[in-house]
Design a protein around this motif. Structure first.
Motif, PDB file in Angstrom:
ATOM      1  N   ILE A  94       0.846  -1.194   0.000  1.00  0.00           N
ATOM      2  CA  ILE A  94       0.000   0.000   0.000  1.00  0.00           C
ATOM      3  C   ILE A  94       0.882   1.245   0.000  1.00  0.00           C
ATOM      4  O   ILE A  94       0.634   2.198  -0.753  1.00  0.00           O
ATOM      5  CB  ILE A  94      -0.961  -0.008   1.206  1.00  0.00           C
ATOM      6  N   TRP A  95       1.933   1.245   0.812  1.00  0.00           N
ATOM      7  CA  TRP A  95       2.839   2.392   0.880  1.00  0.00           C
ATOM      8  C   TRP A  95       3.592   2.566  -0.437  1.00  0.00           C
ATOM      9  O   TRP A  95       3.827   3.697  -0.892  1.00  0.00           O
ATOM     10  CB  TRP A  95       3.818   2.244   2.049  1.00  0.00           C
ATOM     11  N   ILE A  96       3.964   1.466  -1.059  1.00  0.00           N
ATOM     12  CA  ILE A  96       4.643   1.564  -2.355  1.00  0.00           C
ATOM     13  C   ILE A  96       3.697   2.171  -3.385  1.00  0.00           C
ATOM     14  O   ILE A  96       4.085   3.028  -4.190  1.00  0.00           O
ATOM     15  CB  ILE A  96       5.137   0.170  -2.813  1.00  0.00           C
ATOM     16  N   GLY A  97       2.440   1.750  -3.355  1.00  0.00           N
ATOM     17  CA  GLY A  97       1.438   2.300  -4.273  1.00  0.00           C
ATOM     18  C   GLY A  97       1.251   3.792  -4.073  1.00  0.00           C
ATOM     19  O   GLY A  97       1.183   4.556  -5.055  1.00  0.00           O
ATOM     20  N   PHE A  98       1.200   4.244  -2.801  1.00  0.00           N
ATOM     21  CA  PHE A  98       1.079   5.679  -2.528  1.00  0.00           C
ATOM     22  C   PHE A  98       2.313   6.427  -3.022  1.00  0.00           C
ATOM     23  O   PHE A  98       2.207   7.544  -3.558  1.00  0.00           O
ATOM     24  CB  PHE A  98       0.887   5.945  -1.034  1.00  0.00           C
ATOM     25  N   GLY A  99       3.475   5.821  -2.894  1.00  0.00           N
ATOM     26  CA  GLY A  99       4.703   6.469  -3.365  1.00  0.00           C
ATOM     27  C   GLY A  99       4.703   6.647  -4.866  1.00  0.00           C
ATOM     28  O   GLY A  99       5.057   7.717  -5.390  1.00  0.00           O
ATOM     29  N   ILE A 100       4.317   5.609  -5.581  1.00  0.00           N
ATOM     30  CA  ILE A 100       4.264   5.677  -7.048  1.00  0.00           C
ATOM     31  C   ILE A 100       3.232   6.709  -7.491  1.00  0.00           C
ATOM     32  O   ILE A 100       3.469   7.500  -8.413  1.00  0.00           O
ATOM     33  CB  ILE A 100       3.964   4.278  -7.644  1.00  0.00           C
ATOM     34  N   LEU A 101       2.096   6.737  -6.817  1.00  0.00           N
ATOM     35  CA  LEU A 101       1.051   7.713  -7.140  1.00  0.00           C
ATOM     36  C   LEU A 101       1.547   9.131  -6.915  1.00  0.00           C
ATOM     37  O   LEU A 101       1.301  10.019  -7.745  1.00  0.00           O
ATOM     38  CB  LEU A 101      -0.199   7.433  -6.297  1.00  0.00           C
ATOM     39  N   ALA A 102       2.271   9.343  -5.828  1.00  0.00           N
ATOM     40  CA  ALA A 102       2.800  10.679  -5.547  1.00  0.00           C
ATOM     41  C   ALA A 102       3.802  11.095  -6.613  1.00  0.00           C
ATOM     42  O   ALA A 102       3.804  12.253  -7.082  1.00  0.00           O
ATOM     43  CB  ALA A 102       3.448  10.701  -4.165  1.00  0.00           C
ATOM     44  N   VAL A 103       4.674  10.191  -7.057  1.00  0.00           N
ATOM     45  CA  VAL A 103       5.659  10.507  -8.100  1.00  0.00           C
ATOM     46  C   VAL A 103       4.952  10.833  -9.411  1.00  0.00           C
ATOM     47  O   VAL A 103       5.309  11.787 -10.114  1.00  0.00           O
ATOM     48  CB  VAL A 103       6.647   9.331  -8.271  1.00  0.00           C
ATOM     49  N   LEU A 104       3.932  10.063  -9.761  1.00  0.00           N
ATOM     50  CA  LEU A 104       3.178  10.332 -10.992  1.00  0.00           C
ATOM     51  C   LEU A 104       2.495  11.686 -10.942  1.00  0.00           C
ATOM     52  O   LEU A 104       2.489  12.429 -11.938  1.00  0.00           O
ATOM     53  CB  LEU A 104       2.153   9.228 -11.245  1.00  0.00           C
TER      54      LEU A 104
END
Length: 113
Positions: A94-104
């Motif tokens: 979940i945290w990895i997904g939030f990180g990728i979303l923030a970068v995008l």
């Protein structure tokens, strides 16, 4: 209390004579007498049969342990109780997904301006 003492006590509590017990186990009365004087010990098959006859565990016959473990009434004062987890478990994905979303989002915002 030793094994031979428990064997004598259990037989007397059950109301059996040495002869009657020997008859029930298909052994000699002398064998029962030797068990109860501590000069010999019953074999494992006889211990199992004795447990069934007397309604006790083989642990009790052999070791004198009660059939049910004795649990303390309350935890020890110094014993740590692990914290109880409440809510949803936090998963690393979940945290990895939030990180990728923030970068995008940052990429889209910086390239649109």
């Amino acid at each position: 209390m030793e094994l031979y003492e428990r064997l004598t006590e259990l037989r007397k509590k059950a109301g059996f004579s040495q002869e009657k017990l020997a008859e029930m186990l298909n052994i000699s009365r002398q064998a029962v007498s030797k068990w109860e004087t501590g000069t010999s010990n019953p074999d494992i098959n006889n211990i199992i049969q004795l447990g069934k006859l007397y309604g006790v565990s083989t642990d009790y016959i052999l070791l004198g342990k009660s059939p049910e473990p004795q649990l303390p009434d309350s935890p020890e004062p110094n014993a740590e109780i692990p914290p109880r987890r409440t809510g949803l478990p936090v998963n690393g994905f979940i945290w990895i997904g939030f990180g990728i979303l923030a970068v995008l989002l940052l990429y889209l915002v910086t390239n649109m301006l």
